[in-house]
Design a protein around this motif. Structure first.
Motif, PDB file in Angstrom:
ATOM      1  N   LYS A  59       0.878  -1.169   0.000  1.00  0.00           N
ATOM      2  CA  LYS A  59       0.000   0.000   0.000  1.00  0.00           C
ATOM      3  C   LYS A  59       0.913   1.216   0.000  1.00  0.00           C
ATOM      4  O   LYS A  59       1.677   1.439   0.923  1.00  0.00           O
ATOM      5  N   ASP A 119       1.478   5.239   0.018  1.00  0.00           N
ATOM      6  CA  ASP A 119       0.802   6.420   0.555  1.00  0.00           C
ATOM      7  C   ASP A 119       0.696   7.485  -0.544  1.00  0.00           C
ATOM      8  O   ASP A 119       1.610   8.277  -0.746  1.00  0.00           O
ATOM      9  N   THR A 161       1.584   9.143  -6.852  1.00  0.00           N
ATOM     10  CA  THR A 161       2.501   9.116  -5.714  1.00  0.00           C
ATOM     11  C   THR A 161       2.955  10.505  -5.287  1.00  0.00           C
ATOM     12  O   THR A 161       4.141  10.759  -5.125  1.00  0.00           O
ATOM     13  N   ARG A 221       2.322  12.999   0.658  1.00  0.00           N
ATOM     14  CA  ARG A 221       1.248  13.027   1.657  1.00  0.00           C
ATOM     15  C   ARG A 221       1.871  12.884   3.041  1.00  0.00           C
ATOM     16  O   ARG A 221       2.316  13.843   3.631  1.00  0.00           O
ATOM     17  N   THR A 222       1.951  11.662   3.555  1.00  0.00           N
ATOM     18  CA  THR A 222       2.469  11.431   4.900  1.00  0.00           C
ATOM     19  C   THR A 222       3.913  10.943   4.894  1.00  0.00           C
ATOM     20  O   THR A 222       4.726  11.362   5.715  1.00  0.00           O
ATOM     21  N   SER A 241       8.930  -0.713   3.056  1.00  0.00           N
ATOM     22  CA  SER A 241       8.560  -0.256   1.719  1.00  0.00           C
ATOM     23  C   SER A 241       9.690  -0.509   0.728  1.00  0.00           C
ATOM     24  O   SER A 241      10.862  -0.536   1.088  1.00  0.00           O
ATOM     25  N   ALA A 250       3.173   1.783   4.020  1.00  0.00           N
ATOM     26  CA  ALA A 250       1.949   2.336   4.613  1.00  0.00           C
ATOM     27  C   ALA A 250       1.000   1.216   5.022  1.00  0.00           C
ATOM     28  O   ALA A 250       0.191   1.373   5.929  1.00  0.00           O
ATOM     29  N   ARG A 256      -3.118  -1.956   7.589  1.00  0.00           N
ATOM     30  CA  ARG A 256      -2.327  -0.735   7.693  1.00  0.00           C
ATOM     31  C   ARG A 256      -1.189  -0.922   8.683  1.00  0.00           C
ATOM     32  O   ARG A 256      -1.311  -1.658   9.653  1.00  0.00           O
ATOM     33  N   VAL A 314       1.806   4.433  10.500  1.00  0.00           N
ATOM     34  CA  VAL A 314       1.524   5.291   9.353  1.00  0.00           C
ATOM     35  C   VAL A 314       0.055   5.672   9.380  1.00  0.00           C
ATOM     36  O   VAL A 314      -0.817   4.816   9.241  1.00  0.00           O
ATOM     37  N   THR A 343      -4.976   8.355   5.416  1.00  0.00           N
ATOM     38  CA  THR A 343      -5.213   9.627   4.781  1.00  0.00           C
ATOM     39  C   THR A 343      -6.650   9.701   4.299  1.00  0.00           C
ATOM     40  O   THR A 343      -7.344   8.685   4.228  1.00  0.00           O
ATOM     41  N   GLU A 379      -9.632   6.972   2.282  1.00  0.00           N
ATOM     42  CA  GLU A 379      -9.355   5.541   2.387  1.00  0.00           C
ATOM     43  C   GLU A 379     -10.454   4.868   3.195  1.00  0.00           C
ATOM     44  O   GLU A 379     -11.077   5.445   4.028  1.00  0.00           O
TER      45      GLU A 379
END
Length: 197
Positions: free
Chosen positions: A28, A30, A96, A99-100, A164, A172, A187, A191, A194, A197
């Motif tokens: 997944k 982010d 991509t 974001r976080t 990752s 994520a 999840r 993390v 957002t 989701e």
């Protein structure tokens, strides 16, 4: 253009998803859901989770790099040779943008594909076929942590989300796909989720 549904958590997974069959465990990433479709004219139609943009110039700024990436990389001729009606196929992936997680932006593609839907069969393609489709069309699929893992070898309660492929840190989360019984998401606890989701 086909919309993508929200993927439930493993606690709310589709009934029987972990009872039998084989699983694909996909990273997944982010980012934000992004979809596209090749029109018969050769132009591309893009969309986010809820909106469709017939004009690529109307796509909001966070998605512009994904639009550019797909426009430059998509093998239109390969797609035309593979299907009778190019408008019958919708591609889903993640844009991509930041974001976080602070990914290694020099390595991470602007778009990673994770699903392909055919309106002719009214079904999503299996995960192995999906990865092959994106690769043949010049686009990178999301990273697979595990392929064809038997359900008896997967326990969502004890599974630890791996690192990752795109930065030095945890993914994520993991999207778990049973080839015949749906999808669910696990999840990473560190993390945050957002919007959307």
């Amino acid at each position: 253009m086909k919309r993508y549904y929200s993927v439930p958590s493993v606690e709310n997974a589709p009934e029987g998803m972990f009872d039998s069959g084989h699983l694909w465990l996909l990273e997944k990433v982010d980012g934000a859901l992004f979809r596209f479709q090749l029109r018969e004219s050769g132009l591309l139609r893009f969309g986010d989770r809820t909106r469709v943009y017939d004009d690529p110039d109307a796509v909001p700024p966070p998605y512009e790099h994904a639009v550019d990436h797909v426009q430059r990389r998509l093998g239109r001729e390969a797609l035309r040779n593979a299907v009778d009606d190019v408008e019958s196929v919708v591609f889903f992936g993640v844009s991509t943008h930041r974001r976080t997680i602070e990914y290694d932006w020099d390595r991470l593609p602007s778009f990673l594909g994770f699903d392909v839907y055919s309106t002719e069969t009214e079904a999503f393609r299996p995960p192995g076929a999906t990865q092959g489709i994106f690769e043949r069309l010049g686009l990178e699929p999301v990273n697979a942590f595990e392929r064809e893992l038997h359900t008896r070898d997967f326990d969502p309660e004890s599974y630890s989300v791996p690192d990752s492929a795109w930065y030095d840190g945890p993914a994520a989360g993991v999207v778990v796909r049973n080839k015949h019984r749906g999808r669910a998401m696990l999840r990473h606890p560190a993390v945050p989720a957002t919007d959307g989701e």
